[in-house]
Design a protein around this motif. Structure first.
Motif, short mmCIF file in Angstrom:
data_model
loop_
_atom_site.label_atom_id
_atom_site.label_comp_id
_atom_site.label_asym_id
_atom_site.label_seq_id
_atom_site.Cartn_x
_atom_site.Cartn_y
_atom_site.Cartn_z
N ASP A 112 -47.41 -34.32 -15.17
CA ASP A 112 -47.00 -35.57 -15.79
C ASP A 112 -45.58 -35.92 -15.38
OD1 ASP A 112 -49.41 -35.82 -17.28
OD2 ASP A 112 -48.64 -34.36 -18.71
N VAL A 113 -44.80 -34.92 -14.99
CA VAL A 113 -43.42 -35.10 -14.55
C VAL A 113 -43.16 -34.16 -13.38
CG1 VAL A 113 -42.59 -35.74 -16.86
CG2 VAL A 113 -42.49 -33.36 -16.14
N LEU A 114 -42.11 -34.42 -12.64
CA LEU A 114 -41.72 -33.53 -11.55
C LEU A 114 -40.45 -32.79 -11.96
CD1 LEU A 114 -42.30 -35.88 -8.50
CD2 LEU A 114 -43.75 -34.03 -9.31
N PRO A 115 -40.36 -31.50 -11.66
CA PRO A 115 -39.16 -30.74 -12.03
C PRO A 115 -37.98 -31.12 -11.13
CG PRO A 115 -40.62 -29.38 -10.73
CD PRO A 115 -41.36 -30.68 -10.99
N LEU A 116 -36.79 -31.18 -11.72
CA LEU A 116 -35.59 -31.52 -10.95
C LEU A 116 -35.22 -30.43 -9.97
CD1 LEU A 116 -33.42 -33.08 -13.80
CD2 LEU A 116 -34.68 -34.26 -11.99
N ASP A 117 -35.52 -29.17 -10.31
CA ASP A 117 -35.13 -28.05 -9.44
C ASP A 117 -36.27 -27.55 -8.57
OD1 ASP A 117 -36.71 -26.80 -11.30
OD2 ASP A 117 -35.16 -25.45 -12.04
N GLY A 118 -37.44 -28.17 -8.64
CA GLY A 118 -38.57 -27.76 -7.82
C GLY A 118 -39.32 -26.55 -8.31
N LYS A 119 -38.96 -26.03 -9.49
CA LYS A 119 -39.60 -24.83 -10.03
C LYS A 119 -40.47 -25.18 -11.24
CE LYS A 119 -35.66 -21.96 -8.82
NZ LYS A 119 -34.57 -21.11 -9.36
N LEU A 120 -41.63 -24.53 -11.29
CA LEU A 120 -42.54 -24.70 -12.42
C LEU A 120 -42.93 -23.34 -12.96
CD1 LEU A 120 -44.86 -27.46 -10.98
CD2 LEU A 120 -43.19 -27.73 -12.81
N HIS A 121 -43.23 -23.28 -14.24
CA HIS A 121 -43.67 -22.05 -14.91
C HIS A 121 -45.05 -22.34 -15.50
CE1 HIS A 121 -43.30 -18.36 -17.28
NE2 HIS A 121 -43.85 -19.06 -18.26
N VAL A 122 -46.04 -21.50 -15.20
CA VAL A 122 -47.40 -21.69 -15.69
C VAL A 122 -47.75 -20.52 -16.59
CG1 VAL A 122 -49.82 -21.96 -15.04
CG2 VAL A 122 -48.02 -22.87 -13.55
N ARG A 123 -48.29 -20.84 -17.79
CA ARG A 123 -48.71 -19.79 -18.72
C ARG A 123 -49.91 -20.29 -19.51
NH1 ARG A 123 -45.38 -17.50 -22.69
NH2 ARG A 123 -43.84 -17.20 -21.09
N GLU A 124 -50.58 -19.36 -20.20
CA GLU A 124 -51.73 -19.75 -21.00
C GLU A 124 -51.32 -20.80 -22.00
OE1 GLU A 124 -54.45 -16.82 -22.58
OE2 GLU A 124 -53.64 -15.35 -21.20
N LYS A 175 -60.34 -21.74 -17.94
CA LYS A 175 -59.13 -21.47 -18.74
C LYS A 175 -58.13 -22.60 -18.54
CE LYS A 175 -57.43 -17.35 -19.63
NZ LYS A 175 -57.28 -17.16 -21.01
N ARG A 176 -57.54 -23.03 -19.66
CA ARG A 176 -56.53 -24.09 -19.64
C ARG A 176 -55.15 -23.45 -19.66
NH1 ARG A 176 -55.57 -26.79 -24.65
NH2 ARG A 176 -53.47 -27.50 -24.30
N LEU A 177 -54.27 -23.91 -18.81
CA LEU A 177 -52.92 -23.39 -18.73
C LEU A 177 -51.91 -24.51 -18.95
CD1 LEU A 177 -53.54 -21.39 -15.44
CD2 LEU A 177 -53.51 -20.45 -17.75
N VAL A 186 -58.27 -23.43 -14.34
CA VAL A 186 -58.78 -22.44 -13.39
C VAL A 186 -60.17 -22.85 -12.93
CG1 VAL A 186 -59.32 -20.00 -13.03
CG2 VAL A 186 -57.44 -20.65 -14.56
N ASN A 187 -60.39 -22.85 -11.61
CA ASN A 187 -61.68 -23.17 -11.02
C ASN A 187 -62.56 -21.92 -10.94
OD1 ASN A 187 -61.04 -25.94 -10.46
ND2 ASN A 187 -59.74 -25.20 -8.81
N LYS A 188 -63.84 -22.11 -10.64
CA LYS A 188 -64.78 -20.99 -10.54
C LYS A 188 -64.36 -19.96 -9.50
CE LYS A 188 -68.83 -23.59 -12.00
NZ LYS A 188 -70.13 -24.14 -11.61
N ASP A 189 -63.70 -20.40 -8.43
CA ASP A 189 -63.29 -19.47 -7.37
C ASP A 189 -61.91 -18.85 -7.63
OD1 ASP A 189 -61.56 -21.58 -6.87
OD2 ASP A 189 -62.21 -21.88 -4.79
N GLY A 190 -61.34 -19.10 -8.82
CA GLY A 190 -60.05 -18.52 -9.18
C GLY A 190 -58.85 -19.36 -8.77
N SER A 191 -59.08 -20.45 -8.03
CA SER A 191 -57.98 -21.33 -7.66
C SER A 191 -57.60 -22.20 -8.86
CB SER A 191 -58.39 -22.21 -6.47
OG SER A 191 -59.47 -23.05 -6.83
N LEU A 192 -56.49 -22.92 -8.74
CA LEU A 192 -55.99 -23.74 -9.84
C LEU A 192 -55.93 -25.20 -9.46
CD1 LEU A 192 -52.88 -21.65 -10.95
CD2 LEU A 192 -55.08 -21.74 -12.10
#
Length: 84
Positions: free
Chosen positions: A42-54, A7-9, A31-37
């Motif tokens: 491409d960029v780093l967030p200024l506040d250190g927070k990221l949001h991941v979705r489908e 799955k691509r996120l 998503v890897n076969k074992d469920g890990s990511l």
């Protein structure tokens, strides 16, 4: 969201601006076969927070993300601190 192998996120940094939230595409995750990511940024967030979705189809991202997408034509990305 069900995490299945292959799955691509999409990875976003969400910035609060005067007109509301601005969603900046920060990279992709897979998503890897074992469920890990694997997360590829491409960029780093200024506040250190990221949001991941489908990952959505191109150009549908702003509608499904619930905010403005900074990569969309006609929308300005949030200015980064500067000097006057």
């Amino acid at each position: 969201m069900m995490l299945m192998a292959g799955k691509r996120l999409a990875v976003f940094s969400i910035r609060e601006g005067k007109g509301g939230s601005i969603w900046v595409r920060a990279g992709s995750a897979f998503v890897n076969k074992d469920g890990s990511l694997n997360v590829l940024l491409d960029v780093l967030p200024l506040d250190g927070k990221l949001h991941v979705r489908e990952a959505a189809e191109k150009r549908d991202t702003a509608a499904t993300a619930g905010g403005r997408y900074a990569g969309e034509p006609g929308l300005d990305s949030m200015p980064v601190g500067g000097h006057s």
